[in-house]
Design a protein around this motif. Structure first.
Motif, PDB file in Angstrom:
ATOM      1  N   ASP A 163       0.799  -1.227   0.000  1.00  0.00           N
ATOM      2  CA  ASP A 163       0.000   0.000   0.000  1.00  0.00           C
ATOM      3  C   ASP A 163       0.835   1.282   0.000  1.00  0.00           C
ATOM      4  N   HIS A 164       2.175   1.163   0.079  1.00  0.00           N
ATOM      5  CA  HIS A 164       3.057   2.337   0.000  1.00  0.00           C
ATOM      6  C   HIS A 164       4.273   2.002  -0.877  1.00  0.00           C
ATOM      7  N   LEU A 165       4.032   1.359  -2.001  1.00  0.00           N
ATOM      8  CA  LEU A 165       5.123   0.917  -2.863  1.00  0.00           C
ATOM      9  C   LEU A 165       5.701   2.096  -3.624  1.00  0.00           C
ATOM     10  N   VAL A 166       7.035   2.207  -3.648  1.00  0.00           N
ATOM     11  CA  VAL A 166       7.652   3.308  -4.385  1.00  0.00           C
ATOM     12  C   VAL A 166       7.376   3.136  -5.878  1.00  0.00           C
ATOM     13  N   ALA A 167       7.238   4.254  -6.581  1.00  0.00           N
ATOM     14  CA  ALA A 167       6.784   4.225  -7.969  1.00  0.00           C
ATOM     15  C   ALA A 167       7.776   3.555  -8.904  1.00  0.00           C
ATOM     16  N   GLU A 168       9.031   3.420  -8.492  1.00  0.00           N
ATOM     17  CA  GLU A 168      10.078   2.871  -9.355  1.00  0.00           C
ATOM     18  C   GLU A 168       9.892   1.381  -9.635  1.00  0.00           C
ATOM     19  N   GLN A 169       9.058   0.692  -8.891  1.00  0.00           N
ATOM     20  CA  GLN A 169       8.962  -0.769  -8.954  1.00  0.00           C
ATOM     21  C   GLN A 169       8.157  -1.240 -10.168  1.00  0.00           C
ATOM     22  N   GLN A 170       8.740  -1.130 -11.367  1.00  0.00           N
ATOM     23  CA  GLN A 170       8.020  -1.419 -12.595  1.00  0.00           C
ATOM     24  C   GLN A 170       7.531  -2.863 -12.723  1.00  0.00           C
ATOM     25  N   PRO A 171       8.280  -3.885 -12.284  1.00  0.00           N
ATOM     26  CA  PRO A 171       7.741  -5.248 -12.424  1.00  0.00           C
ATOM     27  C   PRO A 171       6.445  -5.476 -11.650  1.00  0.00           C
ATOM     28  N   PHE A 172       6.163  -4.653 -10.626  1.00  0.00           N
ATOM     29  CA  PHE A 172       4.898  -4.758  -9.909  1.00  0.00           C
ATOM     30  C   PHE A 172       3.796  -3.922 -10.570  1.00  0.00           C
ATOM     31  N   GLY A 173       4.141  -3.166 -11.623  1.00  0.00           N
ATOM     32  CA  GLY A 173       3.201  -2.244 -12.246  1.00  0.00           C
ATOM     33  C   GLY A 173       1.874  -2.850 -12.660  1.00  0.00           C
ATOM     34  N   PRO A 174       1.858  -4.038 -13.281  1.00  0.00           N
ATOM     35  CA  PRO A 174       0.578  -4.605 -13.718  1.00  0.00           C
ATOM     36  C   PRO A 174      -0.380  -4.928 -12.570  1.00  0.00           C
ATOM     37  N   TYR A 175       0.139  -4.947 -11.354  1.00  0.00           N
ATOM     38  CA  TYR A 175      -0.685  -5.337 -10.207  1.00  0.00           C
ATOM     39  C   TYR A 175      -1.123  -4.145  -9.365  1.00  0.00           C
ATOM     40  N   VAL A 176      -0.791  -2.936  -9.794  1.00  0.00           N
ATOM     41  CA  VAL A 176      -1.150  -1.732  -9.044  1.00  0.00           C
ATOM     42  C   VAL A 176      -2.624  -1.407  -9.269  1.00  0.00           C
ATOM     43  N   THR A 177      -3.349  -1.162  -8.178  1.00  0.00           N
ATOM     44  CA  THR A 177      -4.766  -0.798  -8.277  1.00  0.00           C
ATOM     45  C   THR A 177      -4.996   0.695  -8.088  1.00  0.00           C
ATOM     46  N   GLY A 178      -3.966   1.428  -7.642  1.00  0.00           N
ATOM     47  CA  GLY A 178      -4.104   2.872  -7.480  1.00  0.00           C
ATOM     48  C   GLY A 178      -2.801   3.491  -7.034  1.00  0.00           C
ATOM     49  N   THR A 179      -2.579   4.747  -7.399  1.00  0.00           N
ATOM     50  CA  THR A 179      -1.413   5.485  -6.912  1.00  0.00           C
ATOM     51  C   THR A 179      -1.903   6.724  -6.178  1.00  0.00           C
ATOM     52  N   PHE A 180      -1.104   7.158  -5.191  1.00  0.00           N
ATOM     53  CA  PHE A 180      -1.548   8.210  -4.289  1.00  0.00           C
ATOM     54  C   PHE A 180      -0.385   9.147  -3.972  1.00  0.00           C
ATOM     55  N   GLU A 217       5.347  16.288  -3.809  1.00  0.00           N
ATOM     56  CA  GLU A 217       4.750  15.004  -3.488  1.00  0.00           C
ATOM     57  C   GLU A 217       5.446  13.892  -4.271  1.00  0.00           C
ATOM     58  N   LEU A 218       5.644  12.765  -3.610  1.00  0.00           N
ATOM     59  CA  LEU A 218       6.022  11.534  -4.291  1.00  0.00           C
ATOM     60  C   LEU A 218       4.742  10.770  -4.608  1.00  0.00           C
ATOM     61  N   ARG A 219       4.866   9.715  -5.401  1.00  0.00           N
ATOM     62  CA  ARG A 219       3.730   8.847  -5.666  1.00  0.00           C
ATOM     63  C   ARG A 219       4.029   7.468  -5.076  1.00  0.00           C
ATOM     64  N   VAL A 220       3.053   6.918  -4.383  1.00  0.00           N
ATOM     65  CA  VAL A 220       3.163   5.555  -3.873  1.00  0.00           C
ATOM     66  C   VAL A 220       1.978   4.758  -4.387  1.00  0.00           C
ATOM     67  N   ALA A 221       2.158   3.448  -4.486  1.00  0.00           N
ATOM     68  CA  ALA A 221       1.146   2.590  -5.102  1.00  0.00           C
ATOM     69  C   ALA A 221       0.626   1.572  -4.109  1.00  0.00           C
ATOM     70  N   GLU A 222      -0.623   1.162  -4.338  1.00  0.00           N
ATOM     71  CA  GLU A 222      -1.169   0.032  -3.598  1.00  0.00           C
ATOM     72  C   GLU A 222      -1.693  -0.982  -4.599  1.00  0.00           C
ATOM     73  N   GLY A 223      -1.766  -2.230  -4.162  1.00  0.00           N
ATOM     74  CA  GLY A 223      -2.249  -3.262  -5.071  1.00  0.00           C
ATOM     75  C   GLY A 223      -1.985  -4.644  -4.527  1.00  0.00           C
ATOM     76  N   GLY A 272     -11.054  -0.083  -1.673  1.00  0.00           N
ATOM     77  CA  GLY A 272     -11.717   0.851  -2.573  1.00  0.00           C
ATOM     78  C   GLY A 272     -12.671   1.779  -1.846  1.00  0.00           C
ATOM     79  N   LEU A 273     -13.444   1.243  -0.908  1.00  0.00           N
ATOM     80  CA  LEU A 273     -14.373   2.072  -0.141  1.00  0.00           C
ATOM     81  C   LEU A 273     -13.616   3.099   0.687  1.00  0.00           C
ATOM     82  N   ARG A 274     -12.558   2.656   1.352  1.00  0.00           N
ATOM     83  CA  ARG A 274     -11.759   3.587   2.162  1.00  0.00           C
ATOM     84  C   ARG A 274     -11.172   4.696   1.309  1.00  0.00           C
ATOM     85  N   ASN A 275     -10.615   4.338   0.162  1.00  0.00           N
ATOM     86  CA  ASN A 275      -9.995   5.352  -0.698  1.00  0.00           C
ATOM     87  C   ASN A 275     -11.022   6.329  -1.249  1.00  0.00           C
TER      88      ASN A 275
END
Length: 378
Positions: free
Chosen positions: A119-136, A310-316, A337-340
């Motif tokens: 839920d706070h993944l740094v944006a650089e992690q491209q191999p995890f990209g297909p599994y990201v459900t949102g960035t914040f 701001e930086l961007r972090v991802a969840e997924g 999703g409801l929380r976000n």
């Protein structure tokens, strides 16, 4: 040892049992990229979690016999994995040397995981990209060391806040005693005071009381004692006279300071002690060589006041085909999703916040009444 591809393999270790050579290689990977300078990505944080939670592990990627990547995670008995310290950590990543990549499905298989939640993944992690459900957005404060005293630094850095903040500090000093700030307080009694304030704040605002969980108390106690180059637990306290009025505990690396647990004595809330605390910390951290203060994902008014960018972090949910992964995603994703949705819309967030505070007030009142009532005859 689990094979990934020609020349690359993965070994799995308990989070608190990495040998010195692996820790050095992990630190080297942190030093080689600013994306990995956050103290939550240090092996010392993973080891702290590992000392409190039995499922904490580290996957070490080796290339041609050399350790080049480190993924700390937690695993339950069903093979469900999550970023280490999920819910506490404000920065998550597979820490790696430049140019290293991986196949996420094969990585999960090597770790014995069907799903890996973050839920706070740094944006650089491209191999995890297909599994990201949102960035914040995750607000940060770029720190610049000042040549003068605190008041000069404050006026130069935050001219809009300086007058009001300095006025409140002076008034608090007159009312209670001379103001004093300790950036690195080593008195464990001050840490206990912070935990007590924070627990009361959680209950008062209807949030889950993290310090009601013994393992989190044990973790903070442990991290308070860690004093290493890439991770130091820093307790900061604002005193008025001899009385603490605000405190913060969070980790720092050589260049990044993470805002974590902040609380204050609610008796003095009209003096804005929490804001005073953050401003004092920022100035002191800059003097001590910190270049970035990471305030963590989340919408708070004081973060908007203080942030420089701001930086961007991802969840997924990174998954591989497995019934457990499907069930976990179906259970967790609607909740997230409801929380976000609520947090992203002020028209929803503000009523929800008021409701939580009302529940917190009722819960606190009930606890107080129960404590004061005479015991019933059995």
């Amino acid at each position: 040892m689990r094979s990934i591809s020609n020349g690359t393999h993965i070994t799995i270790h308990r989070a608190g049992q990495l040998d010195a050579s692996l820790s050095r290689a992990w630190h080297k990977a942190m030093d080689e990229s600013p994306d990995f300078a956050n103290p939550f990505l240090a092996p010392e944080f993973a080891a702290g979690i590992g000392g409190c939670r039995g499922g904490a592990r580290v996957a070490v990627l080796h290339e041609d016999g050399e350790p080049v990547g480190f993924l700390p995670y937690e695993r339950n008995s069903f093979g469900v994995g999550r970023a280490i310290g999920l819910g506490l950590s404000d920065c998550q990543a597979l820490v790696h040397r430049p140019g290293i990549t991986w196949d996420t499905g094969q990585l999960l298989r090597a770790c014995g995981l069907s799903v890996f939640e973050f839920d706070h993944l740094v944006a650089e992690q491209q191999p995890f990209g297909p599994y990201v459900t949102g960035t914040f957005p995750s607000p940060v404060l770029d720190l610049k060391p000042g040549d003068g005293d605190y008041a000069q630094w404050l006026r130069a850095t935050y001219p809009g806040l300086a007058k009001t903040t300095l006025k409140k500090e002076r008034r608090l000093g007159r009312d209670l005693g001379e103001m004093r700030f300790v950036f690195d307080e080593r008195d464990p009694r001050a840490l206990r005071t912070l935990m007590r304030w924070k627990s009361a704040q959680y209950r008062r605002t209807g949030r889950m009381d993290r310090f009601a969980r013994p393992w989190i108390v044990d973790l903070v106690d442990h991290l308070f004692q860690v004093r290493e180059e890439h991770f130091t637990g820093v307790l900061s306290v604002v005193y008025a006279g001899d009385r603490p009025v605000a405190a913060h505990f969070g980790p720092r690396s050589r260049t990044v300071f993470a805002a974590w647990f902040t609380a204050y004595d609610p008796e003095f809330r009209y003096y804005s002690p929490g804001l005073i605390m953050h401003l004092r910390m920022a100035e002191a951290a800059a003097r001590d060589g910190v270049r970035l203060m990471d305030m963590g994902r989340g919408d708070k008014e004081y973060k908007d006041w203080l942030k420089t960018r701001e930086l961007r972090v991802a969840e997924g949910f990174a998954t591989r085909p497995h019934p457990v992964a499907t069930a976990h995603r179906l259970w967790r994703r609607p909740v997230r999703g409801l929380r976000n949705t609520v947090l992203a819309h002020p028209t929803l967030r503000e009523p929800a916040d008021r409701l939580l505070k009302t529940v917190g007030t009722l819960r606190t009142s009930a606890r107080t009444s129960s404590a004061g009532a005479a015991p019933r005859a059995r």
